[in-house]
Design a protein around this motif. Structure first.
Motif, PDB file in Angstrom:
ATOM      1  N   ALA A   1       2.716   1.326  11.572  1.00  0.00           N
ATOM      2  CA  ALA A   1       2.546   3.357  11.427  1.00  0.00           C
ATOM      3  C   ALA A   1       1.669   3.847  11.176  1.00  0.00           C
ATOM      4  O   ALA A   1       1.496   4.999  11.058  1.00  0.00           O
ATOM      5  N   TYR A   2       1.247   3.093   9.691  1.00  0.00           N
ATOM      6  CA  TYR A   2      -0.006   3.823   8.867  1.00  0.00           C
ATOM      7  C   TYR A   2      -1.040   4.138   9.361  1.00  0.00           C
ATOM      8  O   TYR A   2      -2.319   4.881   8.326  1.00  0.00           O
ATOM      9  N   CYS A   3      -1.576   3.685  10.226  1.00  0.00           N
ATOM     10  CA  CYS A   3      -2.889   2.786  10.221  1.00  0.00           C
ATOM     11  C   CYS A   3      -3.257   3.345  11.562  1.00  0.00           C
ATOM     12  O   CYS A   3      -3.001   3.835  12.550  1.00  0.00           O
TER      13      CYS A   3
ATOM     14  N   LEU B   1      -5.693 -10.869   4.396  1.00  0.00           N
ATOM     15  CA  LEU B   1      -4.463 -10.663   5.661  1.00  0.00           C
ATOM     16  C   LEU B   1      -3.604 -10.230   4.359  1.00  0.00           C
ATOM     17  O   LEU B   1      -2.603 -10.694   3.764  1.00  0.00           O
ATOM     18  N   ARG B   2      -3.693  -8.880   4.858  1.00  0.00           N
ATOM     19  CA  ARG B   2      -2.883  -8.131   3.199  1.00  0.00           C
ATOM     20  C   ARG B   2      -1.442  -8.437   4.292  1.00  0.00           C
ATOM     21  O   ARG B   2      -1.319  -7.816   5.094  1.00  0.00           O
ATOM     22  N   ILE B   3      -0.207  -8.824   3.425  1.00  0.00           N
ATOM     23  CA  ILE B   3       0.986  -8.747   3.239  1.00  0.00           C
ATOM     24  C   ILE B   3       2.151  -6.972   3.847  1.00  0.00           C
ATOM     25  O   ILE B   3       2.626  -6.928   4.344  1.00  0.00           O
ATOM     26  N   GLU B   4       0.858  -6.526   3.212  1.00  0.00           N
ATOM     27  CA  GLU B   4       1.770  -4.543   3.025  1.00  0.00           C
ATOM     28  C   GLU B   4       2.813  -4.653   1.744  1.00  0.00           C
ATOM     29  O   GLU B   4       2.972  -3.890   1.904  1.00  0.00           O
ATOM     30  N   THR B   5       3.648  -5.413   2.530  1.00  0.00           N
ATOM     31  CA  THR B   5       5.379  -5.318   1.973  1.00  0.00           C
ATOM     32  C   THR B   5       5.727  -6.325   1.937  1.00  0.00           C
ATOM     33  O   THR B   5       5.539  -6.820   3.467  1.00  0.00           O
TER      34      THR B   5
ATOM     35  N   SER C   1      -0.559  -5.351  -1.056  1.00  0.00           N
ATOM     36  CA  SER C   1       0.431  -4.014  -0.519  1.00  0.00           C
ATOM     37  C   SER C   1      -0.410  -3.403  -0.574  1.00  0.00           C
ATOM     38  O   SER C   1      -1.383  -2.355  -0.828  1.00  0.00           O
ATOM     39  N   LEU C   2       0.409  -2.591   0.297  1.00  0.00           N
ATOM     40  CA  LEU C   2       0.036  -0.288  -0.002  1.00  0.00           C
ATOM     41  C   LEU C   2       1.222  -0.008  -0.437  1.00  0.00           C
ATOM     42  O   LEU C   2       2.294   0.210  -0.509  1.00  0.00           O
ATOM     43  N   ILE C   3       0.699   0.464  -1.329  1.00  0.00           N
ATOM     44  CA  ILE C   3       1.360   1.271  -2.870  1.00  0.00           C
ATOM     45  C   ILE C   3       1.755   2.637  -2.165  1.00  0.00           C
ATOM     46  O   ILE C   3       0.552   3.608  -1.477  1.00  0.00           O
TER      47      ILE C   3
ATOM     48  N   GLY D   1      -4.331  -1.395  -1.969  1.00  0.00           N
ATOM     49  CA  GLY D   1      -4.322   0.210  -2.097  1.00  0.00           C
ATOM     50  C   GLY D   1      -3.238   0.621  -2.226  1.00  0.00           C
ATOM     51  O   GLY D   1      -2.309   0.413  -1.557  1.00  0.00           O
ATOM     52  N   PRO D   2      -3.316   2.532  -2.530  1.00  0.00           N
ATOM     53  CA  PRO D   2      -2.522   3.382  -2.059  1.00  0.00           C
ATOM     54  C   PRO D   2      -2.221   3.822  -0.511  1.00  0.00           C
ATOM     55  O   PRO D   2      -3.485   3.690   0.664  1.00  0.00           O
ATOM     56  N   PHE D   3      -1.258   4.100   0.167  1.00  0.00           N
ATOM     57  CA  PHE D   3      -1.088   4.580   1.245  1.00  0.00           C
ATOM     58  C   PHE D   3      -1.748   5.639   1.284  1.00  0.00           C
ATOM     59  O   PHE D   3      -0.903   6.911  -0.030  1.00  0.00           O
ATOM     60  N   LEU D   4      -2.719   6.076   2.931  1.00  0.00           N
ATOM     61  CA  LEU D   4      -2.918   7.201   2.340  1.00  0.00           C
ATOM     62  C   LEU D   4      -2.877   7.757   3.699  1.00  0.00           C
ATOM     63  O   LEU D   4      -2.643   7.232   4.958  1.00  0.00           O
ATOM     64  N   PRO D   5      -1.684   9.319   4.084  1.00  0.00           N
ATOM     65  CA  PRO D   5      -0.952   9.574   4.783  1.00  0.00           C
ATOM     66  C   PRO D   5      -2.395  10.663   6.256  1.00  0.00           C
ATOM     67  O   PRO D   5      -3.864  10.477   5.960  1.00  0.00           O
TER      68      PRO D   5
ATOM     69  N   ALA E   1     -11.913   4.174  10.838  1.00  0.00           N
ATOM     70  CA  ALA E   1     -10.564   5.373  10.151  1.00  0.00           C
ATOM     71  C   ALA E   1      -9.401   4.996  10.185  1.00  0.00           C
ATOM     72  O   ALA E   1      -8.300   5.695  10.899  1.00  0.00           O
ATOM     73  N   LEU E   2      -8.887   3.942   9.454  1.00  0.00           N
ATOM     74  CA  LEU E   2      -8.117   3.966   8.790  1.00  0.00           C
ATOM     75  C   LEU E   2      -6.760   5.105   8.141  1.00  0.00           C
ATOM     76  O   LEU E   2      -6.326   5.154   8.523  1.00  0.00           O
ATOM     77  N   TYR E   3      -7.433   5.681   7.366  1.00  0.00           N
ATOM     78  CA  TYR E   3      -6.862   7.191   6.360  1.00  0.00           C
ATOM     79  C   TYR E   3      -8.480   8.573   7.152  1.00  0.00           C
ATOM     80  O   TYR E   3      -9.194   8.096   6.788  1.00  0.00           O
TER      81      TYR E   3
END
Ligand code: 5AD
Length: 348
Positions: free
Chosen positions: A70-72, A160-164, A200-202, A230-234, A306-308
């Protein structure tokens, strides 16, 4: 927690490298611990992995992706992104240039793109390995057999990030994927002898001090070799475009606690942090981090991975970056680490 309790919690982490979930939560909920935590993590970093910073040369070789995180920005449903795939020879050429610049690790990162079959990747990895560099793959979820073949091709590490690690949160942001499958991939990679990176995606909408604390305990449980926090960037081209970005302070505290709990892990100061706050990467290097991933991709591809939005360094020149880091690290009392940069399990 009182100041005294917080101080002794940090001290305990620095000595035993263990914290309970409740203790991690307390540290994540208390902004004023940020500097003390960073100082303790910086000392632990120095003691266990030294002052050398590993530079990795990053090649973003395809932005096609079959997933719908959803974020990428690379999610399959994003029709606003110009897609690209580098040719095998282009990837190999970038790897040669990375080696010539002085990088001793090449990271091949891409969306989950089946065009890059196991055979195709096998070929690419074998040729890059012939340059005498370490190869890190970051190509998402694949079968045990694929991971095995790629290991045989010479791949050394896998990101391979687990993200959460929170089941409900994972399901909410990863339609059609499962936390179990992702954990199984990490297990398979470990079993095959890769150095394994996750993270994690923080600040993912719905996360909390509790879910992030559980992520950290998971990293410790699987003894991750590398941890990208790394921080989540919308990204406006995704369903989470209107959400707010992850917090710098939480990211920093989480990275510092990660260093305290996994003292010998390789921990990058991420591009996302630099994008969130200019100079943020340098702060992370003084708060527990010991790795920088430098983008050696050339041409239009740099912009389209461009992920973010607003990704830092898009207009940097790959040929300048190594020298830039050498200078910068020197001014920080650090240096570019020599060698291929495997995890060092024996403390300095
Ligand atoms: N903000 C920050 N990080 C992101 N990633 C993907 N999308 C975003 C975003 N919007 C991260 C994920 C992935 C890594 C390659 O990039 O954590 O694992």
């Amino acid at each position: 927690m009182t100041d005294k309790e917080i101080f002794s919690t940090i001290e305990k982490a620095a000595i035993t490298h263990e914290l309970s979930k409740g203790e991690i939560v307390a540290l994540l909920q208390c902004k004023r611990v940020e500097e003390d935590l960073a100082a303790a993590a910086d000392l632990t970093r120095k003691k266990f992995v030294g002052d050398g910073v590993h530079l990795r040369g990053l090649i973003e070789f395809t932005n096609y992706c079959k997933r719908s995180c959803a974020y990428c920005g690379l999610r399959a449903a994003n029709k606003r992104l110009t897609r690209y795939r580098l040719k095998d020879e282009e990837i190999l050429n970038l790897a040669k240039k990375a080696k010539a610049y002085g990088y001793e690790t090449v990271v091949l990162q891409g969306g989950e793109d089946d065009f890059f079959s196991c055979d195709r990747l096998f070929n690419i990895v074998s040729k890059i390995k012939a340059l005498d560099v370490a190869v890190t793959l970051s190509v998402g979820e694949r079968s045990f057999e694929d991971y095995k073949k790629l290991k045989e091709a010479g791949a050394d590490r896998f990101l391979l990030r687990i993200e959460t690690t929170n089941q409900a949160l994972y399901a909410r942001h990863h339609q059609g994927m499962s936390l179990e499958a992702r954990k199984r991939c990490l297990e398979n990679l470990k079993e095959l002898g890769y150095e394994v990176g996750t993270g994690s995606l923080i600040g993912l909408p719905g996360d909390s001090a509790e879910t992030l604390a559980e992520d950290l305990l998971f990293f410790k449980e699987i003894d991750a070799d590398m941890l990208g926090m790394g921080p989540f960037l919308p990204n406006p081209d995704t369903p989470l475009g209107a959400e707010k970005a992850g917090s710098f302070s939480v990211t920093r505290r989480l990275l510092s606690i990660t260093r305290l709990l996994l003292p010998t892990a390789n921990i990058p100061a991420t591009t996302a942090v630099e994008t969130l706050r200019e100079g943020g990467r340098d702060i992370m290097l003084n708060s527990g981090a010991n790795v920088v991933m430098s983008n050696v991709t050339e041409g239009a591809a740099r912009e389209f991975y461009a992920l973010y939005p607003g990704k830092s360094g898009v207009h940097d020149k790959p040929e300048d970056m190594r020298g830039m880091w050498e200078e910068k690290l020197k001014s920080m009392g650090r240096f570019v680490a020599k060698g291929k940069g495997f995890r060092n399990l024996t403390p300095y």
